[in-house]
Design a protein around this motif. Structure first.
Motif, PDB file in Angstrom:
ATOM      1  N   LEU A 153       1.217  -1.116   0.008  1.00 20.36           N
ATOM      2  CA  LEU A 153       0.078   0.288   0.155  1.00 20.36           C
ATOM      3  C   LEU A 153       1.081   1.225   0.212  1.00 20.36           C
ATOM      4  CD1 LEU A 153      -2.318  -1.011   2.354  1.00 20.36           C
ATOM      5  CD2 LEU A 153      -3.134  -0.947   0.505  1.00 20.36           C
ATOM      6  N   GLY A 154       1.574   1.761   0.788  1.00 18.44           N
ATOM      7  CA  GLY A 154       2.575   2.154   0.892  1.00 18.44           C
ATOM      8  C   GLY A 154       3.607   2.713  -0.902  1.00 18.44           C
ATOM      9  N   ARG A 155       4.497   1.620  -0.554  1.00 15.29           N
ATOM     10  CA  ARG A 155       5.021   1.611  -1.863  1.00 15.29           C
ATOM     11  C   ARG A 155       4.292   1.811  -3.307  1.00 15.29           C
ATOM     12  NH1 ARG A 155       7.544  -3.688  -4.518  1.00 15.29           N
ATOM     13  NH2 ARG A 155       5.279  -4.169  -5.604  1.00 15.29           N
ATOM     14  N   ASP A 156       2.254   1.566  -3.729  1.00 16.31           N
ATOM     15  CA  ASP A 156       1.816   1.993  -4.332  1.00 16.31           C
ATOM     16  C   ASP A 156       1.604   3.333  -4.098  1.00 16.31           C
ATOM     17  OD1 ASP A 156       1.549  -0.122  -5.472  1.00 16.31           O
ATOM     18  OD2 ASP A 156      -0.353  -0.717  -5.270  1.00 16.31           O
ATOM     19  N   LEU A 157       1.914   3.989  -2.546  1.00 14.80           N
ATOM     20  CA  LEU A 157       1.548   5.338  -2.768  1.00 14.80           C
ATOM     21  C   LEU A 157       2.444   6.320  -3.570  1.00 14.80           C
ATOM     22  CD1 LEU A 157      -0.637   7.590  -1.587  1.00 14.80           C
ATOM     23  CD2 LEU A 157       0.801   7.290   1.098  1.00 14.80           C
ATOM     24  N   MET A 158       3.278   5.895  -3.011  1.00 15.34           N
ATOM     25  CA  MET A 158       5.150   6.570  -3.444  1.00 15.34           C
ATOM     26  C   MET A 158       4.691   6.527  -5.155  1.00 15.34           C
ATOM     27  SD  MET A 158       5.895   7.882  -1.137  1.00 15.34           S
ATOM     28  CE  MET A 158       5.498   7.746   0.704  1.00 15.34           C
ATOM     29  N   GLU A 159       4.592   5.484  -5.390  1.00 21.99           N
ATOM     30  CA  GLU A 159       4.396   5.376  -7.253  1.00 21.99           C
ATOM     31  C   GLU A 159       3.536   6.342  -7.574  1.00 21.99           C
ATOM     32  OE1 GLU A 159       4.617   1.443  -9.080  1.00 21.99           O
ATOM     33  OE2 GLU A 159       4.571   2.004 -11.030  1.00 21.99           O
ATOM     34  N   ARG A 160       1.815   6.282  -7.141  1.00 19.18           N
ATOM     35  CA  ARG A 160       0.945   7.374  -8.049  1.00 19.18           C
ATOM     36  C   ARG A 160       1.563   8.753  -6.927  1.00 19.18           C
ATOM     37  NH1 ARG A 160      -4.114   2.581  -8.291  1.00 19.18           N
ATOM     38  NH2 ARG A 160      -2.979   0.849  -8.068  1.00 19.18           N
ATOM     39  N   TYR A 204       2.301   4.121   5.979  1.00 21.37           N
ATOM     40  CA  TYR A 204       1.623   4.805   5.251  1.00 21.37           C
ATOM     41  C   TYR A 204       0.211   4.367   5.317  1.00 21.37           C
ATOM     42  CZ  TYR A 204       5.480   8.028   3.422  1.00 21.37           C
ATOM     43  OH  TYR A 204       6.146   8.815   3.807  1.00 21.37           O
ATOM     44  N   ALA A 205       0.332   2.837   5.285  1.00 21.75           N
ATOM     45  CA  ALA A 205      -0.945   1.744   5.830  1.00 21.75           C
ATOM     46  C   ALA A 205      -2.074   3.018   6.089  1.00 21.75           C
ATOM     47  CB  ALA A 205      -0.796   0.634   5.441  1.00 21.75           C
ATOM     48  N   PRO A 206      -2.043   3.584   6.842  1.00 21.92           N
ATOM     49  CA  PRO A 206      -3.142   3.846   7.661  1.00 21.92           C
ATOM     50  C   PRO A 206      -3.763   4.905   6.873  1.00 21.92           C
ATOM     51  CG  PRO A 206      -1.460   2.929   9.523  1.00 21.92           C
ATOM     52  CD  PRO A 206      -0.960   3.315   7.478  1.00 21.92           C
ATOM     53  N   MET A 207      -2.699   6.418   6.386  1.00 21.14           N
ATOM     54  CA  MET A 207      -3.426   7.044   5.686  1.00 21.14           C
ATOM     55  C   MET A 207      -3.552   6.703   4.216  1.00 21.14           C
ATOM     56  SD  MET A 207       0.249   9.558   4.015  1.00 21.14           S
ATOM     57  CE  MET A 207      -0.217  10.747   2.843  1.00 21.14           C
ATOM     58  N   VAL A 208      -3.307   5.684   4.225  1.00 21.67           N
ATOM     59  CA  VAL A 208      -4.182   5.128   2.645  1.00 21.67           C
ATOM     60  C   VAL A 208      -5.193   5.472   2.974  1.00 21.67           C
ATOM     61  CG1 VAL A 208      -4.004   3.993   0.728  1.00 21.67           C
ATOM     62  CG2 VAL A 208      -2.508   4.738   1.337  1.00 21.67           C
ATOM     63  N   PHE A 209      -5.818   3.788   4.006  1.00 26.86           N
ATOM     64  CA  PHE A 209      -6.924   3.839   4.199  1.00 26.86           C
ATOM     65  C   PHE A 209      -7.691   5.225   4.378  1.00 26.86           C
ATOM     66  CE2 PHE A 209      -5.838  -1.100   4.576  1.00 26.86           C
ATOM     67  CZ  PHE A 209      -6.429  -1.471   4.141  1.00 26.86           C
ATOM     68  N   LYS A 210      -7.594   6.191   5.030  1.00 24.07           N
ATOM     69  CA  LYS A 210      -8.127   6.895   5.773  1.00 24.07           C
ATOM     70  C   LYS A 210      -8.242   7.928   4.643  1.00 24.07           C
ATOM     71  CE  LYS A 210      -6.957  11.699   8.619  1.00 24.07           C
ATOM     72  NZ  LYS A 210      -6.958  12.495   7.076  1.00 24.07           N
ATOM     73  N   HIS A 211      -7.396   7.975   3.652  1.00 23.75           N
ATOM     74  CA  HIS A 211      -7.639   9.230   2.320  1.00 23.75           C
ATOM     75  C   HIS A 211      -9.394   8.298   1.396  1.00 23.75           C
ATOM     76  CE1 HIS A 211      -4.247  11.605   3.091  1.00 23.75           C
ATOM     77  NE2 HIS A 211      -5.280  12.222   2.590  1.00 23.75           N
ATOM     78  N   VAL A 218      -7.459   8.612  -6.090  1.00 18.12           N
ATOM     79  CA  VAL A 218      -5.739   7.712  -5.201  1.00 18.12           C
ATOM     80  C   VAL A 218      -5.905   6.511  -4.491  1.00 18.12           C
ATOM     81  CG1 VAL A 218      -3.501   7.821  -5.481  1.00 18.12           C
ATOM     82  CG2 VAL A 218      -4.828   9.821  -7.108  1.00 18.12           C
ATOM     83  N   ALA A 219      -6.550   7.142  -3.560  1.00 13.93           N
ATOM     84  CA  ALA A 219      -6.304   6.043  -1.801  1.00 13.93           C
ATOM     85  C   ALA A 219      -7.459   4.938  -2.199  1.00 13.93           C
ATOM     86  CB  ALA A 219      -6.593   6.716  -1.122  1.00 13.93           C
ATOM     87  N   VAL A 220      -8.206   5.165  -3.253  1.00 17.54           N
ATOM     88  CA  VAL A 220      -9.196   4.351  -3.208  1.00 17.54           C
ATOM     89  C   VAL A 220      -8.989   2.959  -4.195  1.00 17.54           C
ATOM     90  CG1 VAL A 220     -12.096   4.266  -4.091  1.00 17.54           C
ATOM     91  CG2 VAL A 220     -11.366   5.619  -2.652  1.00 17.54           C
TER      92      VAL A 220
END
Lengths: 294, 294
Positions: A153-160, A204-211, A218-220
């Motif tokens: 989840l965190g790696r994907d967030l950085m990539e996106r 970064y996983a909690p941030m992804v779920f929160k957004h 993007v988070a969805v």
């Protein structure tokens, strides 16, 4: 002289042990440092043994006063090379069996019942017991696996976030928050990514779920991809009479609303934790041994 | 006493240099070891300087006999921290300018024309020149970027082979070939993945394209994902009057049949290579300098 069973959950954060009698009554508990046998076998062995000694001491016993102690240690990597045997040799004062962390989690969650367990933390891994037979999939690490892990989840967030910075994919509040955190400098994200360990990405996983809960596009997308991966892995294990699916780990609850409806009727709370699973397996082993000796 | 321009392509495999007169006629060429300034600045500087000295020597000149030498060095990482300035200081005998590897590739491919360049090798990176203005995207490395790189193709292959091994996704001839190569032991793939450098993953790219051409469902999926990523990046740079798109690098030809039809009318062969691009920029700089002095 007592006959005892020790269950040990050898985890990456700490080792926890519990000593029980042959009826499964827990008599004492112990805790020591982490077991990461693939990266630090020596200290892992010391911590596993120490947690067991503390549990015996907590129960008012010392290793020498005990006639027969059977132990079950659950630890990640137990199935890799000869690590399992090396741990068994280190637990000198017991008759030990070393199993994977997945097995003690499954035993804790399901007890003796059939079912499927998915664990979602820094990594992601699945196991099933069907007609008493065990099968495990996933857990290969975030570089080429662990599609529903916090690390991915965190790696994907950085990539996106980098794709949004380049104007290749849409930006959103979460990608803007990431770029702001890194001073709008993509090089700093790249630098982070090249030194980040799985748990650094997973932070970064909690941030992804929160957004995602707030509808961030993007988070969805990131969470939906991971939830799809969970569905694919559950489908690979699922069978028509499967009685239950337990989701474990720090991200289990966050994933629940994102899972396909067809899994929801099967979702069940875990009966117990992994340490209790190790104790149950140790008690079984003790009783099997006595039946064997009778 | 001559006035000369030196172009240097400081690459990860070798440094190549060419010395030219102010009309752009190449007088000599040189080659030395690699330049990886982010991982080994010291040897990169030695190799950059050595390639330039060899080019002068090949032209029958030595550094001391030359009145004025202008150099342009193209090297990955030139835009990171103060690396560019440190390279300029090392090229004592020239008046130098350090630019990104992307810029010399673009100059070589397009000459002075507008257009888009995409480079596909171990990494993947894009640049565009529009009304003379430069813009670059991508090239962030395979961990969180480089979606169409050889490294990502190889990493995806390992991931999908493990998913096939677990029965989560379909197996195919290419996933079976990977599992056979690793003795049907997923742990060995994980071990490879955790120590593999980008070029180690990228070594699987030809295998992916070969199987994709044969219709292998998994290989086709991997290449289609990468081709989609190429399209997204081209779209981010493309404008209505863009005259041409040049694909460069070892994987350029392999990608061509997989690109969306709408890019194909724009595809053009590169005019020259990156070294020639560096020479052209150096000749320009020499002539600008003389105009400035006149």
């Amino acid at each position: 002289m007592k006959e005892l069973a020790i269950g040990i959950d050898g985890g990456g954060t700490s080792c926890r042990a519990a000593v029980a009698d042959r009826d499964g009554n827990v008599l004492g508990r112990g805790k020591a440092g982490p077991a990461n046998i693939l990266s630090d076998l020596e200290n892992s062995l010391l911590n596993i043994v120490e947690s067991a000694r503390q549990a015996l001491s907590d129960a008012g016993l010392d290793a020498e006063s005990v006639a027969s102690v059977v132990s079950v240690v659950g630890v990640a990597g137990a199935n890799v090379m000869d690590y399992g045997q090396r741990i068994e040799r280190a637990l000198l004062f017991t008759e030990g069996r070393v199993v994977t962390d997945a097995l003690i989690s499954l035993q804790g969650a399901l007890g003796d019942a059939d079912g499927i367990v998915g664990a979602f933390g820094t990594g992601s891994v699945y196991s099933a017991r069907r007609n008493g037979r065990l099968k495990g999939i996933g857990g290969w690490g975030f570089i080429v696996g662990d599609q529903a892990s916090g690390a991915r989840l965190g790696r994907d967030l950085m990539e996106r976030s980098l794709l949004a910075h380049d104007g290749v994919r849409p930006a959103s509040p979460i990608t803007e928050a990431v770029m702001t955190e890194y001073g709008n400098d993509p090089e700093r994200i790249v630098e982070f990514a090249h030194t980040a360990r799985p748990k650094d990405f997973a932070s970064y996983a909690p941030m992804v779920f929160k957004h995602a809960a707030e509808g961030d596009v993007v988070a969805v997308g990131i969470v939906r991809d991971a939830a799809t991966a969970i569905g694919e892995s559950l489908d690979a294990l699922l069978w028509p009479e499967c009685p239950s699916i337990c989701l474990l780990g720090g991200l289990a609850e966050a994933y629940e609303p994102w899972l396909s409806e067809r899994y929801k009727p099967l979702l069940a709370r875990p009966k117990n934790d992994a340490l209790q699973g190790a104790v149950e397996l140790a008690v079984k082993l003790l009783n099997d041994k006595q039946r064997g000796a009778a």
